[in-house]
Design a protein around this motif. Structure first.
Motif, PDB file in Angstrom:
ATOM      1  N   GLN A 113       0.865  -1.241   0.015  1.00  0.00           N
ATOM      2  CA  GLN A 113       0.019   0.118   0.052  1.00  0.00           C
ATOM      3  C   GLN A 113       0.899   1.115  -0.008  1.00  0.00           C
ATOM      4  O   GLN A 113       1.976   1.433   0.550  1.00  0.00           O
ATOM      5  CB  GLN A 113      -0.876   0.049   1.230  1.00  0.00           C
ATOM      6  N   ASP A 116      -1.461   6.688   0.645  1.00  0.00           N
ATOM      7  CA  ASP A 116      -3.138   6.799   0.594  1.00  0.00           C
ATOM      8  C   ASP A 116      -3.751   5.473   1.071  1.00  0.00           C
ATOM      9  O   ASP A 116      -4.968   5.309   1.140  1.00  0.00           O
ATOM     10  CB  ASP A 116      -3.340   7.047  -0.879  1.00  0.00           C
ATOM     11  N   LYS A 118      -4.185   2.913  -0.658  1.00  0.00           N
ATOM     12  CA  LYS A 118      -4.858   2.251  -1.526  1.00  0.00           C
ATOM     13  C   LYS A 118      -4.178   1.407  -2.734  1.00  0.00           C
ATOM     14  O   LYS A 118      -4.500   0.520  -3.378  1.00  0.00           O
ATOM     15  CB  LYS A 118      -5.884   3.221  -2.494  1.00  0.00           C
ATOM     16  N   ARG A 127      -6.683   0.270 -12.186  1.00  0.00           N
ATOM     17  CA  ARG A 127      -6.610  -1.117 -11.614  1.00  0.00           C
ATOM     18  C   ARG A 127      -6.704  -2.221 -12.923  1.00  0.00           C
ATOM     19  O   ARG A 127      -7.298  -1.703 -14.002  1.00  0.00           O
ATOM     20  CB  ARG A 127      -7.621  -1.526 -10.719  1.00  0.00           C
ATOM     21  N   ASP A 148      -9.045  -5.122  -4.379  1.00  0.00           N
ATOM     22  CA  ASP A 148      -9.726  -4.061  -3.618  1.00  0.00           C
ATOM     23  C   ASP A 148     -11.019  -3.902  -3.733  1.00  0.00           C
ATOM     24  O   ASP A 148     -11.703  -5.020  -4.285  1.00  0.00           O
ATOM     25  CB  ASP A 148      -9.105  -2.635  -4.219  1.00  0.00           C
TER      26      ASP A 148
END
Length: 283
Positions: A113, A116, A118, A127, A148
Protein backbone atom coordinates in the motif's frame (compact mmCIF):
# COMPACT_ATOMS: atom_id res chain seq x y z
CA UNK A 1 4.49 -22.22 -17.48
CA UNK A 2 5.91 -23.19 -20.87
CA UNK A 3 9.41 -24.46 -20.13
CA UNK A 4 10.53 -23.73 -23.71
CA UNK A 5 9.71 -20.04 -23.76
CA UNK A 6 12.52 -17.72 -24.77
CA UNK A 7 14.75 -17.06 -21.78
CA UNK A 8 15.01 -13.47 -20.67
CA UNK A 9 18.35 -11.74 -20.39
CA UNK A 10 19.81 -11.47 -16.90
CA UNK A 11 17.42 -9.45 -14.79
CA UNK A 12 17.67 -8.00 -11.32
CA UNK A 13 15.24 -5.70 -9.63
CA UNK A 14 15.49 -4.84 -5.99
CA UNK A 15 13.17 -3.08 -3.62
CA UNK A 16 12.97 -2.90 0.13
CA UNK A 17 10.09 -2.89 2.51
CA UNK A 18 9.96 -2.70 6.27
CA UNK A 19 8.21 -5.05 8.59
CA UNK A 20 7.12 -2.61 11.24
CA UNK A 21 8.23 -3.79 14.67
CA UNK A 22 7.70 -3.32 18.38
CA UNK A 23 9.06 -4.86 21.53
CA UNK A 24 6.63 -7.77 21.24
CA UNK A 25 7.75 -8.89 17.79
CA UNK A 26 8.97 -12.47 18.07
CA UNK A 27 11.91 -14.05 16.26
CA UNK A 28 12.18 -11.50 13.44
CA UNK A 29 15.94 -11.66 13.72
CA UNK A 30 15.87 -15.33 12.76
CA UNK A 31 16.74 -16.88 16.13
CA UNK A 32 14.61 -19.57 17.68
CA UNK A 33 12.69 -17.28 19.98
CA UNK A 34 10.80 -18.96 22.77
CA UNK A 35 7.53 -17.29 21.74
CA UNK A 36 7.66 -18.42 18.12
CA UNK A 37 5.98 -21.68 17.22
CA UNK A 38 7.56 -24.01 14.69
CA UNK A 39 5.26 -25.00 11.83
CA UNK A 40 6.09 -28.28 10.12
CA UNK A 41 5.10 -28.14 6.47
CA UNK A 42 5.12 -31.40 4.49
CA UNK A 43 6.58 -31.61 1.00
CA UNK A 44 3.81 -31.46 -1.58
CA UNK A 45 4.18 -34.21 -4.18
CA UNK A 46 2.04 -32.81 -6.95
CA UNK A 47 2.20 -32.10 -10.67
CA UNK A 48 0.32 -28.85 -10.10
CA UNK A 49 2.26 -25.87 -11.47
CA UNK A 50 2.85 -24.22 -8.09
CA UNK A 51 4.66 -27.27 -6.74
CA UNK A 52 6.96 -27.85 -9.70
CA UNK A 53 10.50 -26.69 -8.86
CA UNK A 54 11.44 -23.70 -11.06
CA UNK A 55 13.49 -24.37 -14.16
CA UNK A 56 16.50 -22.28 -15.16
CA UNK A 57 15.38 -19.03 -16.73
CA UNK A 58 12.06 -18.75 -14.93
CA UNK A 59 11.58 -15.52 -12.95
CA UNK A 60 11.96 -15.71 -9.19
CA UNK A 61 11.45 -13.25 -6.36
CA UNK A 62 14.12 -13.67 -3.68
CA UNK A 63 12.99 -12.14 -0.39
CA UNK A 64 16.13 -11.41 1.64
CA UNK A 65 14.93 -10.68 5.15
CA UNK A 66 16.39 -10.26 8.60
CA UNK A 67 14.48 -13.42 9.49
CA UNK A 68 16.17 -15.29 6.62
CA UNK A 69 15.67 -15.77 2.88
CA UNK A 70 12.67 -17.16 1.04
CA UNK A 71 12.11 -17.56 -2.68
CA UNK A 72 8.97 -17.47 -4.81
CA UNK A 73 8.72 -18.50 -8.44
CA UNK A 74 6.58 -16.15 -10.56
CA UNK A 75 4.11 -17.08 -13.30
CA UNK A 76 4.06 -14.33 -15.95
CA UNK A 77 2.23 -16.46 -18.51
CA UNK A 78 -0.69 -17.13 -16.15
CA UNK A 79 -0.78 -13.60 -14.66
CA UNK A 80 0.77 -11.27 -17.26
CA UNK A 81 -0.75 -8.00 -16.05
CA UNK A 82 0.06 -8.71 -12.42
CA UNK A 83 3.62 -9.61 -13.39
CA UNK A 84 4.15 -6.51 -15.53
CA UNK A 85 2.65 -4.26 -12.86
CA UNK A 86 4.70 -5.73 -10.03
CA UNK A 87 7.94 -5.54 -12.02
CA UNK A 88 7.13 -2.06 -13.32
CA UNK A 89 6.45 -0.69 -9.85
CA UNK A 90 9.69 -2.17 -8.57
CA UNK A 91 11.49 -0.50 -11.46
CA UNK A 92 9.86 2.82 -10.61
CA UNK A 93 10.86 2.54 -6.95
CA UNK A 94 7.26 2.57 -5.76
CA UNK A 95 7.78 -0.02 -3.03
CA UNK A 96 10.84 1.67 -1.54
CA UNK A 97 10.49 1.90 2.22
CA UNK A 98 6.83 0.89 2.39
CA UNK A 99 5.78 -1.03 5.48
CA UNK A 100 4.03 -4.34 5.90
CA UNK A 101 0.47 -3.22 6.49
CA UNK A 102 -1.20 -6.45 7.57
CA UNK A 103 -0.13 -9.60 9.35
CA UNK A 104 -2.64 -12.26 10.31
CA UNK A 105 -1.00 -15.25 11.96
CA UNK A 106 -1.73 -18.50 10.13
CA UNK A 107 -3.35 -16.53 7.28
CA UNK A 108 -1.44 -13.78 5.40
CA UNK A 109 1.46 -11.31 5.35
CA UNK A 110 0.53 -8.26 3.27
CA UNK A 111 2.39 -5.21 1.88
CA UNK A 112 2.32 -2.81 -1.06
CA UNK A 113 0.00 0.00 0.00
CA UNK A 114 1.10 3.55 -0.63
CA UNK A 115 0.64 6.56 1.62
CA UNK A 116 -3.03 6.73 0.61
CA UNK A 117 -3.56 3.13 1.70
CA UNK A 118 -4.91 2.19 -1.72
CA UNK A 119 -1.90 1.25 -3.82
CA UNK A 120 -1.32 2.04 -7.49
CA UNK A 121 -0.35 0.57 -10.87
CA UNK A 122 2.02 1.32 -13.74
CA UNK A 123 -1.04 2.42 -15.70
CA UNK A 124 -1.44 5.73 -13.84
CA UNK A 125 -3.32 4.04 -11.04
CA UNK A 126 -5.84 2.25 -13.25
CA UNK A 127 -6.59 -1.14 -11.75
CA UNK A 128 -6.40 -4.36 -13.69
CA UNK A 129 -8.88 -7.23 -13.44
CA UNK A 130 -8.09 -10.28 -11.36
CA UNK A 131 -6.33 -12.90 -13.46
CA UNK A 132 -7.93 -16.08 -12.19
CA UNK A 133 -6.97 -19.45 -13.60
CA UNK A 134 -7.47 -23.08 -12.68
CA UNK A 135 -3.68 -23.49 -12.89
CA UNK A 136 -3.02 -21.30 -9.83
CA UNK A 137 -4.62 -21.47 -6.39
CA UNK A 138 -4.37 -19.96 -2.90
CA UNK A 139 -2.26 -22.72 -1.41
CA UNK A 140 -0.08 -21.96 1.59
CA UNK A 141 2.92 -20.07 0.25
CA UNK A 142 1.04 -18.48 -2.67
CA UNK A 143 2.19 -14.96 -3.58
CA UNK A 144 -0.97 -13.04 -4.51
CA UNK A 145 -2.01 -9.60 -5.72
CA UNK A 146 -4.94 -8.44 -3.59
CA UNK A 147 -8.19 -7.19 -5.10
CA UNK A 148 -9.66 -3.95 -3.74
CA UNK A 149 -13.32 -3.08 -3.20
CA UNK A 150 -13.81 -2.77 -6.96
CA UNK A 151 -12.72 -6.38 -7.41
CA UNK A 152 -9.59 -5.30 -9.30
CA UNK A 153 -5.91 -5.48 -8.40
CA UNK A 154 -3.13 -2.93 -7.98
CA UNK A 155 0.14 -2.95 -6.01
CA UNK A 156 -0.92 -4.64 -2.77
CA UNK A 157 0.38 -8.19 -2.46
CA UNK A 158 0.24 -10.88 0.19
CA UNK A 159 1.70 -14.29 0.93
CA UNK A 160 -0.52 -17.07 2.23
CA UNK A 161 0.73 -18.29 5.61
CA UNK A 162 -2.16 -20.67 6.30
CA UNK A 163 -1.40 -23.84 8.22
CA UNK A 164 -0.79 -27.09 6.33
CA UNK A 165 -3.27 -29.86 5.76
CA UNK A 166 -6.29 -30.27 7.96
CA UNK A 167 -5.30 -27.34 10.17
CA UNK A 168 -6.65 -25.04 7.44
CA UNK A 169 -8.48 -27.35 5.03
CA UNK A 170 -11.42 -28.73 6.97
CA UNK A 171 -13.68 -31.50 5.77
CA UNK A 172 -16.29 -28.83 5.06
CA UNK A 173 -13.91 -26.99 2.73
CA UNK A 174 -12.98 -30.27 1.06
CA UNK A 175 -16.65 -31.05 0.48
CA UNK A 176 -17.22 -27.55 -0.91
CA UNK A 177 -14.31 -27.93 -3.35
CA UNK A 178 -15.61 -31.29 -4.54
CA UNK A 179 -19.12 -29.89 -4.94
CA UNK A 180 -17.76 -26.94 -6.91
CA UNK A 181 -16.02 -29.26 -9.36
CA UNK A 182 -12.42 -28.71 -8.29
CA UNK A 183 -10.02 -31.12 -9.94
CA UNK A 184 -8.93 -34.00 -7.72
CA UNK A 185 -5.29 -32.90 -8.05
CA UNK A 186 -6.13 -29.44 -6.70
CA UNK A 187 -8.12 -30.82 -3.77
CA UNK A 188 -5.26 -33.18 -2.93
CA UNK A 189 -2.70 -30.36 -3.07
CA UNK A 190 -4.86 -28.25 -0.77
CA UNK A 191 -5.24 -31.15 1.67
CA UNK A 192 -1.45 -31.43 1.93
CA UNK A 193 -0.24 -27.82 1.64
CA UNK A 194 -3.18 -26.06 3.27
CA UNK A 195 -4.52 -22.77 2.02
CA UNK A 196 -7.67 -20.76 1.43
CA UNK A 197 -9.72 -22.12 -1.48
CA UNK A 198 -12.45 -19.60 -0.68
CA UNK A 199 -10.12 -16.93 -2.10
CA UNK A 200 -9.76 -18.67 -5.46
CA UNK A 201 -11.05 -16.65 -8.42
CA UNK A 202 -11.34 -13.48 -6.29
CA UNK A 203 -7.90 -12.01 -7.00
CA UNK A 204 -4.60 -12.93 -8.68
CA UNK A 205 -2.08 -15.60 -7.73
CA UNK A 206 1.26 -14.38 -9.10
CA UNK A 207 3.75 -16.84 -7.60
CA UNK A 208 4.54 -19.54 -5.07
CA UNK A 209 7.11 -19.70 -2.28
CA UNK A 210 9.19 -22.81 -2.92
CA UNK A 211 11.99 -22.28 -0.41
CA UNK A 212 12.11 -20.63 3.02
CA UNK A 213 8.47 -20.90 4.05
CA UNK A 214 9.72 -21.07 7.65
CA UNK A 215 10.85 -17.46 7.23
CA UNK A 216 7.34 -16.45 6.12
CA UNK A 217 5.95 -18.25 9.16
CA UNK A 218 8.30 -16.26 11.41
CA UNK A 219 7.26 -12.94 9.89
CA UNK A 220 3.61 -13.99 10.19
CA UNK A 221 4.03 -14.19 13.98
CA UNK A 222 4.91 -10.52 14.42
CA UNK A 223 3.00 -8.67 17.13
CA UNK A 224 0.23 -6.51 15.65
CA UNK A 225 -2.20 -3.83 16.75
CA UNK A 226 -5.99 -4.03 16.64
CA UNK A 227 -5.90 -3.40 12.86
CA UNK A 228 -3.57 -6.34 12.18
CA UNK A 229 -0.75 -3.91 11.45
CA UNK A 230 2.71 -4.73 12.86
CA UNK A 231 3.70 -2.42 15.72
CA UNK A 232 6.26 0.35 15.19
CA UNK A 233 7.43 2.30 12.16
CA UNK A 234 11.11 1.56 11.43
CA UNK A 235 11.96 1.27 7.75
CA UNK A 236 14.66 -0.50 5.75
CA UNK A 237 16.88 1.04 3.10
CA UNK A 238 16.83 0.51 -0.67
CA UNK A 239 19.44 -1.38 -2.65
CA UNK A 240 20.06 -2.24 -6.28
CA UNK A 241 22.85 -4.77 -6.41
CA UNK A 242 23.10 -7.18 -9.33
CA UNK A 243 25.51 -9.09 -11.52
CA UNK A 244 27.47 -7.14 -14.16
CA UNK A 245 26.24 -3.84 -12.77
CA UNK A 246 22.67 -5.06 -12.60
CA UNK A 247 19.84 -4.83 -15.07
CA UNK A 248 16.17 -4.08 -14.76
CA UNK A 249 13.40 -4.65 -17.20
CA UNK A 250 9.92 -5.93 -17.83
CA UNK A 251 8.71 -8.94 -19.74
CA UNK A 252 8.74 -8.13 -23.44
CA UNK A 253 10.48 -4.77 -23.01
CA UNK A 254 14.11 -3.72 -23.49
CA UNK A 255 16.41 -4.05 -20.50
CA UNK A 256 18.12 -0.95 -19.11
CA UNK A 257 21.16 -0.69 -16.81
CA UNK A 258 20.62 -0.19 -13.09
CA UNK A 259 22.26 2.62 -11.18
CA UNK A 260 24.19 1.03 -8.32
CA UNK A 261 23.77 2.23 -4.75
CA UNK A 262 25.58 1.18 -1.56
CA UNK A 263 23.89 -1.53 0.49
CA UNK A 264 21.64 0.00 3.15
CA UNK A 265 21.79 -0.47 6.87
CA UNK A 266 18.81 -2.76 7.46
CA UNK A 267 16.84 -2.37 10.65
CA UNK A 268 15.98 -5.43 12.69
CA UNK A 269 12.63 -5.71 10.96
CA UNK A 270 13.52 -4.79 7.38
CA UNK A 271 13.49 -6.95 4.28
CA UNK A 272 14.40 -6.64 0.61
CA UNK A 273 13.01 -8.30 -2.50
CA UNK A 274 15.02 -9.25 -5.59
CA UNK A 275 13.59 -10.54 -8.86
CA UNK A 276 15.94 -12.78 -10.81
CA UNK A 277 15.69 -14.41 -14.20
CA UNK A 278 17.83 -15.91 -16.92
CA UNK A 279 21.30 -16.37 -15.48
CA UNK A 280 20.20 -17.34 -11.98
CA UNK A 281 21.73 -20.62 -10.81
CA UNK A 282 19.32 -22.80 -8.90
CA UNK A 283 20.47 -24.39 -5.65
Amino acid sequence: MNKTRVRLAALLLAVSFALSGCSLVKNIGGSSGAGTKTITRPAVESAELQFTHPAAGEPVAVFDTTAGVFRAVLFPEQAPQAYDNFVGLVQAGYYNGLTVTRVEQDFVVEAGQGADGKGTTIWNGSRYPAEATDKLHHYSGALCMAADSSGKCASVFYIMSTLPGGDSITQELTDQMNSAGYRAEVVSAYQTAGGAPYLDYTDTVLGQVYEGMDVVDTIAQAAVDENQKPCGSRKAGFVLNGENGGYIGQRGRPLTPLAMTPPPVITQTGFMVYLLSGSYRWP
